[in-house]
Design a protein around this motif. Structure first.
Motif, short mmCIF file in Angstrom:
data_model
loop_
_atom_site.label_atom_id
_atom_site.label_comp_id
_atom_site.label_asym_id
_atom_site.label_seq_id
_atom_site.Cartn_x
_atom_site.Cartn_y
_atom_site.Cartn_z
N TYR A 85 0.85 -1.18 0.00
CA TYR A 85 0.00 0.00 0.00
C TYR A 85 0.89 1.23 0.00
O TYR A 85 1.69 1.44 0.93
N HIS A 86 0.77 2.06 -1.04
CA HIS A 86 1.42 3.37 -1.08
C HIS A 86 0.40 4.39 -0.60
O HIS A 86 -0.61 4.64 -1.29
N LEU A 87 0.66 4.97 0.55
CA LEU A 87 -0.33 5.82 1.22
C LEU A 87 0.20 7.23 1.37
O LEU A 87 1.41 7.46 1.44
N LYS A 88 -0.74 8.16 1.46
CA LYS A 88 -0.39 9.57 1.65
C LYS A 88 -1.39 10.18 2.62
O LYS A 88 -2.61 10.05 2.43
N ALA A 89 -0.87 10.85 3.64
CA ALA A 89 -1.71 11.53 4.61
C ALA A 89 -1.95 12.97 4.17
O ALA A 89 -1.24 13.50 3.29
N SER A 90 -2.94 13.60 4.78
CA SER A 90 -3.26 14.97 4.41
C SER A 90 -2.25 15.97 4.93
O SER A 90 -2.15 17.09 4.42
N SER A 91 -1.48 15.61 5.97
CA SER A 91 -0.48 16.51 6.54
C SER A 91 0.61 15.68 7.21
O SER A 91 0.47 14.47 7.41
N GLU A 92 1.70 16.35 7.56
CA GLU A 92 2.81 15.66 8.22
C GLU A 92 2.40 15.18 9.60
O GLU A 92 2.79 14.08 10.03
N VAL A 93 1.61 15.98 10.29
CA VAL A 93 1.15 15.58 11.64
C VAL A 93 0.26 14.34 11.55
O VAL A 93 0.40 13.40 12.33
N GLU A 94 -0.64 14.33 10.56
CA GLU A 94 -1.52 13.17 10.40
C GLU A 94 -0.73 11.93 10.02
O GLU A 94 -1.02 10.82 10.48
N ARG A 95 0.30 12.11 9.16
CA ARG A 95 1.14 10.96 8.81
C ARG A 95 1.85 10.40 10.02
O ARG A 95 1.93 9.18 10.21
N GLN A 96 2.36 11.28 10.92
CA GLN A 96 3.05 10.80 12.12
C GLN A 96 2.10 10.09 13.07
O GLN A 96 2.48 9.12 13.74
N ARG A 97 0.85 10.56 13.13
CA ARG A 97 -0.15 9.85 13.96
C ARG A 97 -0.36 8.43 13.46
O ARG A 97 -0.40 7.48 14.25
N TRP A 98 -0.48 8.30 12.14
CA TRP A 98 -0.69 6.95 11.58
C TRP A 98 0.55 6.08 11.80
O TRP A 98 0.42 4.89 12.15
N ILE A 99 1.75 6.64 11.60
CA ILE A 99 2.97 5.84 11.80
C ILE A 99 3.07 5.36 13.24
O ILE A 99 3.39 4.20 13.52
N THR A 100 2.75 6.26 14.20
CA THR A 100 2.78 5.87 15.61
C THR A 100 1.78 4.77 15.89
O THR A 100 2.10 3.77 16.55
N ALA A 101 0.57 4.93 15.39
CA ALA A 101 -0.46 3.91 15.63
C ALA A 101 -0.07 2.59 14.98
O ALA A 101 -0.26 1.50 15.57
N LEU A 102 0.49 2.65 13.77
CA LEU A 102 0.88 1.42 13.08
C LEU A 102 2.02 0.70 13.79
O LEU A 102 2.02 -0.54 13.90
N GLU A 103 3.02 1.45 14.27
CA GLU A 103 4.14 0.82 14.96
C GLU A 103 3.69 0.17 16.26
O GLU A 103 4.11 -0.94 16.60
N LEU A 104 2.81 0.87 17.01
CA LEU A 104 2.30 0.28 18.25
C LEU A 104 1.49 -0.98 17.95
O LEU A 104 1.62 -2.00 18.65
N ALA A 105 0.64 -0.92 16.92
CA ALA A 105 -0.17 -2.09 16.58
C ALA A 105 0.71 -3.24 16.09
O ALA A 105 0.45 -4.40 16.41
N LYS A 106 1.78 -2.93 15.35
CA LYS A 106 2.68 -3.98 14.88
C LYS A 106 3.39 -4.65 16.04
O LYS A 106 3.49 -5.89 16.11
N ALA A 107 3.92 -3.84 16.99
CA ALA A 107 4.60 -4.42 18.15
C ALA A 107 3.67 -5.31 18.95
O ALA A 107 4.03 -6.41 19.39
N LYS A 108 2.42 -4.86 19.12
CA LYS A 108 1.46 -5.67 19.87
C LYS A 108 1.13 -6.95 19.12
O LYS A 108 1.00 -8.03 19.71
N ALA A 109 0.99 -6.85 17.78
CA ALA A 109 0.66 -8.04 16.99
C ALA A 109 1.81 -9.05 17.05
O ALA A 109 1.58 -10.27 17.16
N VAL A 110 3.05 -8.57 16.97
CA VAL A 110 4.20 -9.49 17.05
C VAL A 110 4.25 -10.16 18.42
O VAL A 110 4.50 -11.36 18.54
N ARG A 111 4.00 -9.37 19.47
CA ARG A 111 4.04 -9.93 20.82
C ARG A 111 2.94 -10.96 21.01
O ARG A 111 3.16 -12.04 21.58
#
Length: 778
Positions: free
Chosen positions: A83-109
């Protein structure tokens, strides 16, 4: 330059929002609704699709997240999905990256813990069952016994270590004394033996500790999962209990509203004010109870004419008490103490036939007959009975009453908007009998009639008469003792286009309810028969129409979506929106014309939002309560595929009955011969009847010509008047001035259309067996 620090995503396991996803080089980035939940990232075209159509999902446990620039990032699971994704702003992109990293760590655990737990862990379903509870108790007891034995082993090893340690210490002390005095050989051998025993005991202690720790860790994970399952079960039970309490409270209020107490049993006069306040409070509670239902989202194309009168893009929440926890009919009964109750005497059911002779397997090439008829009216094509079904068009028109109980329920409704929902469902239900019916009904002869008397069984009587032949038109009138009247005049315009056949019904259907004086009208959509040249014939319905209440101004706009190979929608889909006179939406109808229709109360409607339909129009998103079923198709009788796919009602339509008019379709000889499988005789009889009809028509035309000549001789301007009369005849009327027997051509006071309306006399003639005025058409 450092990136701005984005706020952390909201707490919880779910994160939702709009992102732009790369689709292809033609469309580029398209706006999509993404949902991150339980370690899975899914996306949809709109929020309305969340309940039924997911466009794609990636498991974050095995995915790579790469940031490209300030707004773009890529999620890939190793090549299968990217998936090549684009957020509406840099702040929104960082929110998604943070949520994705937390969800990935939890899924791996969670995946690692699941792998460590083994295959012998009890499943959540087993934990919720009684058997799982008993097995869990015995398992805990066994584990406790095992841990107890391990603790005893550890205690024994501890005693041995202390004993051998003390002996080793004494030996070392003695060895030190011997070293100073000499003679050390025996003492060294003794110390070596005791040191070996100490080492063996220590190793046993270490092994026992390792076993105890592993066992404790393994069962700790299992007990944590069991505890989590118990907690989730408790939450579900609490939610269920809360819902039951709400329903109980709702039923109590409905019962109080439906019960009319006589004055001696009513609340004392001094408490009347307090009782009225409590009722107002109940109404407010009803409003908030409705808000606590789980909302759904339904998207339909917006039509400006249904919103031009509303002052806002967002309509307020409907204040009427509707379908929060009960069906429409149940609430109408609860709010109407005077309406007939379900305890009424069951109707008398006449024993009717359930089978007709099986359809013979005669082969005939339809294309060989119709290839020379392209562009002609269907009614002008001479068709053998091989392509017919043993019913006339009048009988097919009477099949609209298969789901008459929808109108019976509508007659009991106090709320006109709820009544409109039932009428709209009835208008859709008439198409359910056509899905497998590819056979052509017999064209009725001019003056042919068909009665459907179900007064004793279902409370209604129906009469159809063929009032025109070119173009074919039939008038239909139904009267019900349940408080409604249905009437219509339907003319058929049809064109054969080579690959498909289009049938366009012309005319308006009227439904009038006696108690409320509500007068509804609607039309029919286009029926298309596909695969005329090659392939299996199949039927489709497409088009739009409005069901309008002429007394209140309420309307329901229904849309029959045409079948498309490229569409992702459900085939035969029907959607509708019920609006009041101001254009405010109150109910949304959805379903298919061959299966069922559901209704949902609208909580909020929003137009726009950047989502446009295929035709470029803005879409309206309706937030609704849980859907309730309005209508569901009756199953076909056993063996219907060998009986022209007739429904249970259709099987009885051509059943011989005593006392019907001589012009009734049941007495038609070619149709009766075809039903019995004698198709050659039926074709010959059909040709005889058509020729007889032509000769009668020619005679009528000669009489009309003689009358015109008489008028011309008596009045000089008569010829001009006759020419005007002939040229100004509306569609559906013969130029030979044919006059229907049981229907009268007049102007409809509601719509202004010139139509045929039942003038009475048929049922009285039947009671007296007086059919002298009936034409001899058979």
């Amino acid at each position: 330059m450092s990136e701005p620090k984005a706020p952390a995503p909201p707490p919880g396991d779910t994160y939702k929002g709009w992102l732009f996803k790369w689709t292809n080089y033609i469309k580029g980035y398209q706006r999509r609704w993404f949902v991150l939940s339980n370690g899975l990232l899914s996306y949809y075209r709109t929020q309305a699709e969340m309940g039924h159509t997911c466009r794609g999902t990636i498991n974050l446990a095995t995915a790579n997240i790469v940031v490209e620039d300030s707004c773009n990032f890529v999620i890939s699971n190793g090549g299968a999905q990217t998936y090549h994704l684009k957020a509406s702003s840099e702040v929104e992109r960082q929110r998604w990256i943070t949520a994705l990293e937390l969800a990935k760590a939890k899924a791996v655990r969670m995946q690692a813990e699941s792998d460590d737990s083994g295959d012998d862990c009890p499943s959540p379903s087993a934990l919720q069952s009684g058997q799982g509870s008993g097995a869990r108790n015995s398992e805990v007891q066994s584990t406790l016994r095992t841990l107890g034995s391990k603790v005893e082993d550890l205690s024994t090893c501890n005693d041995l270590i202390a004993k051998h340690g003390s002996a080793l210490q004494r030996s070392l002390s003695e060895l030190e004394g011997v070293r100073l005095g000499g003679d050390t050989g025996d003492k060294i051998r003794q110390v070596t033996e005791r040191a070996t025993l100490f080492r063996i005991t220590s190793n046993a202690m270490i092994n026992a500790c390792r076993d105890f720790l592993a066992l404790a860790q393994a069962h700790s994970k299992r007990w944590q999962k069991a505890l989590q399952a118990e907690r989730e079960q408790r939450v579900r039970l609490e939610e269920t209990l809360e819902q039951l309490a709400k329903q109980h409270n709702h039923l109590e209020r409905a019962f109080r509203g439906a019960t009319v107490l006589p004055p001696p049993l009513a609340t004392p006069a001094g408490d009347s004010k307090g009782k009225g306040d409590a009722s107002d409070e109940d109404d407010e509670n009803e409003f908030f109870d409705a808000m606590e239902d789980v909302p759904e989202f339904i998207t339909v194309p917006a039509d400006p004419k249904y919103h031009r009168r509303s002052g806002s893009n967002v309509s307020g929440i409907s204040s009427e008490i509707g379908m929060d926890d009960q069906s429409l009919d149940e609430q109408s009964l609860a709010s109407n103490p005077e309406s007939p109750q379900p305890q009424e005497v069951a109707p008398v059911r006449k024993q009717r036939r359930t089978r007709i002779p099986d359809k013979p397997n005669y082969s005939l090439n339809l294309w060989s007959i119709m290839k020379n008829c392209i562009g002609k009216e269907l009614s002008k094509i001479p068709m053998p009975v091989n392509f017919n079904e043993p019913l006339s068009m009048l009988q097919r028109l009477s099949e609209d009453l298969e789901y008459h109980e929808l109108l019976d329920k509508a007659a009991k409704c106090q709320n006109s908007l709820e009544q409109l929902c039932y009428v709209a469902a009835f208008s859709v239900s008439s198409y359910s009998t056509t899905v497998h019916r590819t056979g052509k009904p017999f064209n009725p002869l001019l003056g042919e009639t068909f009665e459907l008397d179900r007064l004793e069984e279902f409370g209604y009587r129906s009469l159809c008469e063929q009032v025109s032949h070119h173009p074919p038109a039939a008038a239909h009138h139904v009267i019900s003792k349940r408080g409604w009247t249905l009437r219509q005049e339907i003319a058929l315009a049809s064109k054969f286009r080579g690959k498909y056949l289009s049938i366009m019904p012309l005319g308006t259907i009227h439904c009038i309810f006696e108690k409320s004086n509500n007068h509804y009208t609607w039309k029919k959509v286009t029926t298309t028969v596909h695969n005329i040249i090659v392939g299996k014939l199949w039927i489709d319905q497409s088009g739009e129409f409005d069901v309008v209440n002429h007394r209140t101004g309420d309307r329901c706009h229904l849309k029959f979506a045409p079948y498309s190979y490229f569409s992702r929608d459900v085939p035969r889909k029907v959607t509708g929106v019920v609006t009041d006179k101001d254009g405010k939406a109150h109910f949304v109808l959805s379903g298919t014309w061959d299966e069922k229709m559901e209704v949902s109360r609208v909580m909020q409607s929003t137009r726009g939002g950047g989502e446009n339909g295929a035709d470029g129009k803005q879409k309206t998103v309706y937030q609704t309560l849980r859907a309730r079923e309005l209508w569901k198709k009756n199953p076909l009788p056993e063996g219907a595929e060998t009986m022209y796919y007739f429904s249970s009602l259709a099987l009885t339509l051509n059943e011989p009955e005593e006392g019907v008019a001589p012009s009734d379709s049941r007495r038609r000889p070619d149709q009766r011969l075809m039903e019995h499988g004698r198709w050659e005789e039926a074709n010959a009889e059909k040709q005889r009847l058509e020729e007889k009809q032509r000769s009668v028509r020619r005679e009528r035309e000669r009489e009309a010509a003689r009358a015109a000549n008489t008028t011309e001789d008596g009045e000089k301007a008569g010829a001009g008047n006759d020419v005007c009369l002939v040229s100004c005849l509306p569609p559906g009327v013969h130029q030979d001035n044919y006059k229907a027997l049981w229907f009268e051509r007049t102007e409809d006071p509601t719509t202004g259309e010139v139509t045929h309306i039942y003038k009475g006399g048929y049922w009285e003639a039947k009671e007296q067996s007086s059919w002298d005025e009936c034409p001899d058409i058979f």
